[in-house]
Design a protein around this motif. Structure first.
Motif, PDB file in Angstrom:
ATOM      1  N   ARG A  49     -77.166   8.547  72.906  1.00 31.07           N
ATOM      2  CA  ARG A  49     -77.562   8.866  71.536  1.00 31.07           C
ATOM      3  C   ARG A  49     -77.150   7.747  70.588  1.00 31.07           C
ATOM      4  N   LYS A  67     -76.234   7.145  66.474  1.00 36.42           N
ATOM      5  CA  LYS A  67     -75.976   7.703  65.151  1.00 36.42           C
ATOM      6  C   LYS A  67     -76.054   6.579  64.125  1.00 36.42           C
ATOM      7  N   ARG A 106     -84.136   6.997  55.139  1.00 37.53           N
ATOM      8  CA  ARG A 106     -84.241   8.452  55.288  1.00 37.53           C
ATOM      9  C   ARG A 106     -83.479   8.999  56.490  1.00 37.53           C
ATOM     10  N   LEU A 107     -83.113   8.140  57.441  1.00 38.33           N
ATOM     11  CA  LEU A 107     -82.438   8.622  58.647  1.00 38.33           C
ATOM     12  C   LEU A 107     -80.938   8.339  58.644  1.00 38.33           C
ATOM     13  N   GLY A 138     -77.224   8.706  58.655  1.00 35.58           N
ATOM     14  CA  GLY A 138     -76.357   9.820  59.022  1.00 35.58           C
ATOM     15  C   GLY A 138     -76.873  10.676  60.162  1.00 35.58           C
ATOM     16  N   THR A 139     -78.094  10.432  60.605  1.00 32.61           N
ATOM     17  CA  THR A 139     -78.658  11.259  61.677  1.00 32.61           C
ATOM     18  C   THR A 139     -78.273  10.712  63.049  1.00 32.61           C
ATOM     19  N   THR A 140     -78.271  11.606  64.032  1.00 32.25           N
ATOM     20  CA  THR A 140     -78.017  11.238  65.423  1.00 32.25           C
ATOM     21  C   THR A 140     -79.238  11.625  66.246  1.00 32.25           C
ATOM     22  N   ARG A 141     -79.753  10.675  67.017  1.00 29.98           N
ATOM     23  CA  ARG A 141     -80.962  10.941  67.797  1.00 29.98           C
ATOM     24  C   ARG A 141     -80.761  10.537  69.254  1.00 29.98           C
ATOM     25  N   GLU A 160     -85.907  10.396  70.045  1.00 25.76           N
ATOM     26  CA  GLU A 160     -86.503  11.712  69.823  1.00 25.76           C
ATOM     27  C   GLU A 160     -87.196  11.732  68.462  1.00 25.76           C
ATOM     28  N   GLY A 161     -88.235  12.548  68.379  1.00 19.08           N
ATOM     29  CA  GLY A 161     -89.015  12.594  67.152  1.00 19.08           C
ATOM     30  C   GLY A 161     -90.146  11.590  67.146  1.00 19.08           C
ATOM     31  N   TYR A 199     -75.300   1.274  63.956  1.00 15.62           N
ATOM     32  CA  TYR A 199     -75.348   2.477  64.785  1.00 15.62           C
ATOM     33  C   TYR A 199     -74.035   2.671  65.535  1.00 15.62           C
TER      34      TYR A 199
END
Length: 232
Positions: free
Chosen positions: A160, A162, A171-172, A174-177, A190-191, A226
């Motif tokens: 993953r 982050k 817009r992303l 702080g997100t973890t994918r 993902e997404g 990241y």
């Protein structure tokens, strides 16, 4: 070996040559060789730029297409400060002047006529902005413990990423994918999004943090930071 001046070669540079009163533009560089193969042409241009621009590094590549052929000089680093538009334009003109010495151009826009031995393009590469940011002092420095090539071998689907830091408004942030697929040129996240691998010089990884330089004239130190969370 010194190139002999081609017959009719101009003593002026490309940017110093004007159209005549009928709209004709005729330019033939002093280093032009008729019928020269593209690899040889690109190699000679590469050597000329290295000799003419002290301390400046370029990446030279070529393209061929139905309408002709093209030599592209990407500016990777230079001592010159190219943050201002005028400085950028002036430097690009200077680079193209050296490139055009190896070719000829015949044009008349009034007659929709254009003939040339090759098209030239000079551009400021993202690597330049990364190098400028390093000279000025970068934010979120990351030690290069893993090279990009080594990272590609170790990262795998199930890991993953982050996003810890990014240019304002991302817009992303702080997100973890999850990484769903690792390909030769990018990571599929993902997404249905992807993360393209940058040049090696724009990549830094210490085994946990990954810093990818994405700077431009508007923000030389812009980057993505990241945290690499490996699957257990």
């Amino acid at each position: 070996m010194t190139d002999a001046n081609a017959p009719g070669a101009s003593a002026r540079l490309y940017s110093q040559t004007d159209h005549d009163e009928r709209g004709n533009f005729h330019y033939e560089g002093d280093l032009y060789r008729a019928g020269e193969a593209l690899p040889s042409l690109a190699s000679r241009i590469d050597r000329q730029l290295a000799q003419h621009f002290t301390g400046t590094s370029f990446a030279i590549r070529t393209e061929t297409f139905a309408g002709g052929r093209k030599v592209i000089a990407e500016i990777l680093d230079t001592p010159d400060d190219l943050t201002g538009r005028e400085a950028q334009d002036a430097f690009i003109v200077e680079v193209r002047d050296q490139m055009e010495r190896f070719g000829f151009t015949r044009t008349n826009p009034l007659q929709d006529f254009w003939s040339c031995s090759f098209y030239s393009e000079a551009r400021i590469g993202q690597a330049y902005w990364a190098a400028l940011a390093k000279r000025q002092g970068i934010r979120n420095p990351v030690d290069t413990v893993l090279s990009l090539a080594a990272f590609k071998k170790r990262v795998k689907a199930g890991d993953r990423l982050k996003l810890l830091d990014a240019p304002s408004g991302h817009r992303l942030l702080g997100t973890t994918r999850d990484i769903t697929e690792v390909r030769s040129g990018d990571l599929i996240l993902e997404g249905r999004s992807y993360l393209s691998f940058p040049r090696a010089s724009a990549f830094a990884c210490d085994g946990r943090l990954i810093r990818i330089a994405i700077g431009s004239q508007y923000g030389p130190d812009d980057h993505l930071l990241y945290e690499w969370l490996r699957a257990s």
